[in-house]
Design a protein around this motif. Structure first.
Motif, PDB file in Angstrom:
ATOM      1  N   GLN A 239       0.839  -1.204   0.000  1.00 17.40           N
ATOM      2  CA  GLN A 239       0.000   0.000   0.000  1.00 17.40           C
ATOM      3  C   GLN A 239       0.870   1.248   0.000  1.00 17.40           C
ATOM      4  O   GLN A 239       0.574   2.233  -0.672  1.00 17.40           O
ATOM      5  CB  GLN A 239      -0.918  -0.005   1.230  1.00 17.40           C
ATOM      6  N   ASP A 240       1.955   1.171   0.751  1.00 18.83           N
ATOM      7  CA  ASP A 240       2.893   2.291   0.828  1.00 18.83           C
ATOM      8  C   ASP A 240       3.555   2.511  -0.542  1.00 18.83           C
ATOM      9  O   ASP A 240       3.655   3.636  -1.033  1.00 18.83           O
ATOM     10  CB  ASP A 240       3.930   1.949   1.907  1.00 18.83           C
ATOM     11  N   LEU A 241       3.955   1.412  -1.188  1.00 21.29           N
ATOM     12  CA  LEU A 241       4.652   1.524  -2.480  1.00 21.29           C
ATOM     13  C   LEU A 241       3.737   2.084  -3.570  1.00 21.29           C
ATOM     14  O   LEU A 241       4.205   2.707  -4.516  1.00 21.29           O
ATOM     15  CB  LEU A 241       5.195   0.157  -2.903  1.00 21.29           C
ATOM     16  N   ARG A 242       2.448   1.863  -3.438  1.00 17.09           N
ATOM     17  CA  ARG A 242       1.508   2.374  -4.445  1.00 17.09           C
ATOM     18  C   ARG A 242       1.433   3.891  -4.461  1.00 17.09           C
ATOM     19  O   ARG A 242       0.943   4.474  -5.423  1.00 17.09           O
ATOM     20  CB  ARG A 242       0.093   1.812  -4.193  1.00 17.09           C
ATOM     21  N   THR A 243       1.907   4.520  -3.393  1.00 19.98           N
ATOM     22  CA  THR A 243       1.862   5.989  -3.354  1.00 19.98           C
ATOM     23  C   THR A 243       3.008   6.582  -4.177  1.00 19.98           C
ATOM     24  O   THR A 243       3.023   7.773  -4.456  1.00 19.98           O
ATOM     25  CB  THR A 243       1.979   6.515  -1.906  1.00 19.98           C
ATOM     26  N   LEU A 244       3.976   5.732  -4.564  1.00 20.99           N
ATOM     27  CA  LEU A 244       5.136   6.249  -5.321  1.00 20.99           C
ATOM     28  C   LEU A 244       4.755   6.504  -6.771  1.00 20.99           C
ATOM     29  O   LEU A 244       3.764   5.969  -7.267  1.00 20.99           O
ATOM     30  CB  LEU A 244       6.284   5.234  -5.284  1.00 20.99           C
ATOM     31  N   ASP A 245       5.585   7.292  -7.419  1.00 24.58           N
ATOM     32  CA  ASP A 245       5.368   7.550  -8.840  1.00 24.58           C
ATOM     33  C   ASP A 245       6.055   6.423  -9.615  1.00 24.58           C
ATOM     34  O   ASP A 245       7.256   6.467  -9.862  1.00 24.58           O
ATOM     35  CB  ASP A 245       5.973   8.919  -9.183  1.00 24.58           C
ATOM     36  N   LEU A 246       5.276   5.393  -9.965  1.00 27.02           N
ATOM     37  CA  LEU A 246       5.854   4.208 -10.619  1.00 27.02           C
ATOM     38  C   LEU A 246       5.252   4.043 -12.003  1.00 27.02           C
ATOM     39  O   LEU A 246       4.145   4.479 -12.275  1.00 27.02           O
ATOM     40  CB  LEU A 246       5.545   2.953  -9.804  1.00 27.02           C
ATOM     41  N   ARG A 247       6.016   3.398 -12.861  1.00 21.19           N
ATOM     42  CA  ARG A 247       5.494   3.124 -14.189  1.00 21.19           C
ATOM     43  C   ARG A 247       4.377   2.088 -14.096  1.00 21.19           C
ATOM     44  O   ARG A 247       3.369   2.170 -14.759  1.00 21.19           O
ATOM     45  CB  ARG A 247       6.653   2.581 -15.045  1.00 21.19           C
ATOM     46  N   LYS A 248       4.579   1.103 -13.256  1.00 25.33           N
ATOM     47  CA  LYS A 248       3.534   0.091 -13.059  1.00 25.33           C
ATOM     48  C   LYS A 248       3.439  -0.186 -11.557  1.00 25.33           C
ATOM     49  O   LYS A 248       4.284  -0.877 -10.979  1.00 25.33           O
ATOM     50  CB  LYS A 248       3.919  -1.176 -13.833  1.00 25.33           C
ATOM     51  N   ALA A 249       2.410   0.384 -10.935  1.00 27.85           N
ATOM     52  CA  ALA A 249       2.226   0.174  -9.497  1.00 27.85           C
ATOM     53  C   ALA A 249       1.889  -1.292  -9.236  1.00 27.85           C
ATOM     54  O   ALA A 249       1.223  -1.922 -10.057  1.00 27.85           O
ATOM     55  CB  ALA A 249       1.103   1.070  -8.990  1.00 27.85           C
ATOM     56  N   PRO A 250       2.348  -1.827  -8.114  1.00 25.80           N
ATOM     57  CA  PRO A 250       2.015  -3.236  -7.833  1.00 25.80           C
ATOM     58  C   PRO A 250       0.515  -3.400  -7.617  1.00 25.80           C
ATOM     59  O   PRO A 250      -0.097  -2.648  -6.873  1.00 25.80           O
ATOM     60  CB  PRO A 250       2.805  -3.542  -6.554  1.00 25.80           C
ATOM     61  N   ARG A 291      13.239   2.640  -7.285  1.00 19.38           N
ATOM     62  CA  ARG A 291      12.437   3.587  -6.498  1.00 19.38           C
ATOM     63  C   ARG A 291      11.854   2.933  -5.257  1.00 19.38           C
ATOM     64  O   ARG A 291      11.825   3.522  -4.190  1.00 19.38           O
ATOM     65  CB  ARG A 291      11.292   4.147  -7.338  1.00 19.38           C
ATOM     66  N   MET A 292      11.389   1.711  -5.443  1.00 16.85           N
ATOM     67  CA  MET A 292      10.789   1.006  -4.297  1.00 16.85           C
ATOM     68  C   MET A 292      11.838   0.777  -3.212  1.00 16.85           C
ATOM     69  O   MET A 292      11.601   1.036  -2.038  1.00 16.85           O
ATOM     70  CB  MET A 292      10.216  -0.337  -4.751  1.00 16.85           C
ATOM     71  N   LEU A 293      13.018   0.289  -3.646  1.00 16.22           N
ATOM     72  CA  LEU A 293      14.066  -0.012  -2.667  1.00 16.22           C
ATOM     73  C   LEU A 293      14.530   1.263  -1.969  1.00 16.22           C
ATOM     74  O   LEU A 293      14.707   1.293  -0.754  1.00 16.22           O
ATOM     75  CB  LEU A 293      15.244  -0.718  -3.356  1.00 16.22           C
ATOM     76  N   ASP A 294      14.690   2.320  -2.755  1.00 15.84           N
ATOM     77  CA  ASP A 294      15.098   3.592  -2.156  1.00 15.84           C
ATOM     78  C   ASP A 294      14.075   4.039  -1.121  1.00 15.84           C
ATOM     79  O   ASP A 294      14.416   4.410  -0.009  1.00 15.84           O
ATOM     80  CB  ASP A 294      15.225   4.685  -3.238  1.00 15.84           C
ATOM     81  N   HIS A 295      12.837   3.958  -1.512  1.00 13.56           N
ATOM     82  CA  HIS A 295      11.767   4.413  -0.630  1.00 13.56           C
ATOM     83  C   HIS A 295      11.739   3.615   0.665  1.00 13.56           C
ATOM     84  O   HIS A 295      11.493   4.158   1.744  1.00 13.56           O
ATOM     85  CB  HIS A 295      10.424   4.296  -1.348  1.00 13.56           C
ATOM     86  N   LEU A 296      11.986   2.314   0.555  1.00 13.07           N
ATOM     87  CA  LEU A 296      11.931   1.464   1.749  1.00 13.07           C
ATOM     88  C   LEU A 296      13.248   1.507   2.533  1.00 13.07           C
ATOM     89  O   LEU A 296      13.399   0.831   3.537  1.00 13.07           O
ATOM     90  CB  LEU A 296      11.598   0.018   1.349  1.00 13.07           C
ATOM     91  N   GLY A 297      14.187   2.306   2.010  1.00 13.33           N
ATOM     92  CA  GLY A 297      15.470   2.451   2.704  1.00 13.33           C
ATOM     93  C   GLY A 297      16.279   1.164   2.656  1.00 13.33           C
ATOM     94  O   GLY A 297      17.074   0.883   3.541  1.00 13.33           O
TER      95      GLY A 297
END
Ligand SMILES: Nc1ncnc2c1ncn2[C@@H]1O[C@H](COP(=O)(O)OP(=O)(O)O)[C@@H](O)[C@H]1O
Ligand SMILES: [Mg+2]
Length: 332
Positions: A239-250, A291-297
């Motif tokens: 749910q958290d990752l879906r808030t990112l600007d992604l080409r294809k949200a999970p 982006r996901m990995l960066d976001h999750l630290g």
């Protein structure tokens, strides 16, 4: 058919499909009013699954038409079976003398031939494609017209007659009408806007990404091997990752794949290591994974260091040292 909105929810639930009141209401109305449903939303939110579950819930056969660019009536409605017609021509040629023998004049011979022609374009030589199958079925069916946005606009226009009257016109045969109209579900991933005319004929259902509660329920139903705590952690992360600007949200599909992967890997919790090694299950593009990995630290700094060192390749020992150092740091 369904007796109430509550029954729709219950019956879909029995098919392991999680629905809310809004969805159940649209489905209930569609079956009562005999109207098609147009389900729109991003990929992987349960549009196709809704049609499958609905067929299961109503105990009806599912007929599926997958749309693609260039899809035409021959593949959606019917096709003449040329090889069979050809065979028939040969037989006819051999028998032509016999067939025409009773004819006394040229006109009569022509009449006889015309009669033969009608046989050619009769249902004997017709191959039924999904829409005609649904129209001619003895029992009502659920007809899924999947990803209509992939088909061309002409195809959409062709569907209009069918969607409003559950009938189609075949030039050689005439109008064929469904005795038992199917329950029609159209889906669109919204890669393009659909025509007003099509929308007017359908009830509309927008499906978006689910809330945490709904997604947890879906995981519980569809990936039963996973522990409660781990699935909560996983759904929260998604749910958290879906808030990112992604080409294809999970999507829900990815959530389920991830849950199943964790079960296979026998993972007790969602550690950073585990996230890093399984990120490809939920990220379909490299940039998204980053982006996901960066976001999750997760290892963000080390990954950047490595990324910068690789192309130079001037001092391999130093690079190796750096890599060891970062792996070390990462582990501890
Ligand atoms: N509401 C739901 N209840 C149960 N499973 C769902 C639900 N929504 C999606 N899924 C699951 O998510 C996955 C993707 O769904 P799918 O119908 O293929 O997505 P779409 O057609 O919207 O691209 C499937 O495995 C499906 O079973
Ligand atoms: Mg689909």
């Amino acid at each position: 058919m369904f007796q109430s909105i509550e029954e729709v929810g219950e019956k879909l639930g029995e098919q392991s499909y999680v629905s809310d009141r809004r969805l159940a209401t649209v489905v209930f109305l569609a079956t009562r009013l005999g109207k098609p449903v147009l389900v729109e939303g991003p990929a992987g939110v349960g549009k196709t699954e809704l049609a499958k579950s609905l067929a299961g819930a109503l105990e009806l056969d599912l007929i599926r038409l997958q749309c693609y660019e260039g899809l035409d009536e021959a593949k959606a409605l019917y096709e003449w079976e040329y090889s069979k017609q050809l065979l028939y021509t040969q037989v006819l040629r051999e028998k032509i003398g016999e067939t025409l023998a009773p004819a006394e004049s040229l006109r009569e011979a022509a009449e006889v031939l015309r009669g033969q022609e009608d046989v050619f374009f009769s249902e004997n030589f017709l191959v039924e494609r999904p829409i005609l199958q649904a129209i001619q079925a003895d029992e009502p069916t659920v007809l899924l017209i999947d990803e209509i946005d992939r088909a061309d606009e002409e195809f959409e226009a062709f569907l209009l007659e069918f969607l409003s009257d559950y009938q189609v016109s075949i030039p050689e045969i005439g109008t064929v009408r469904a005795a038992r109209p199917p329950v029609v579900i159209l889906t669109s991933n919204r890669t393009r806007e659909l025509s007003e005319a099509l929308k007017r004929r359908c009830l509309h259902l927008q499906i978006g990404y689910p809330s945490s509660e709904v997604e947890l329920e879906i995981v519980r139903l569809k990936a039963p091997g996973i522990s409660g705590a781990l699935s909560e952690e996983l759904v929260e992360t998604i749910q958290d990752l879906r808030t990112l600007d992604l080409r294809k949200a999970p999507s829900i599909g990815e959530t389920l794949d991830w849950a199943q992967s964790l079960v296979v890997l026998n993972a007790p919790k969602l550690s950073k290591d585990l996230i890093e090694s399984t990120i490809s299950v939920i990220a379909k593009y490299d940039r998204d994974a980053q982006r996901m990995l960066d976001h999750l630290g997760v290892n963000a700094r080390e990954r950047k260091d490595l990324g910068q060192m690789e192309p130079t390749g001037e001092k391999p020992e130093e690079a190796m040292y750096e890599m060891h150092r970062s792996v070390h740091k990462h582990v501890h």
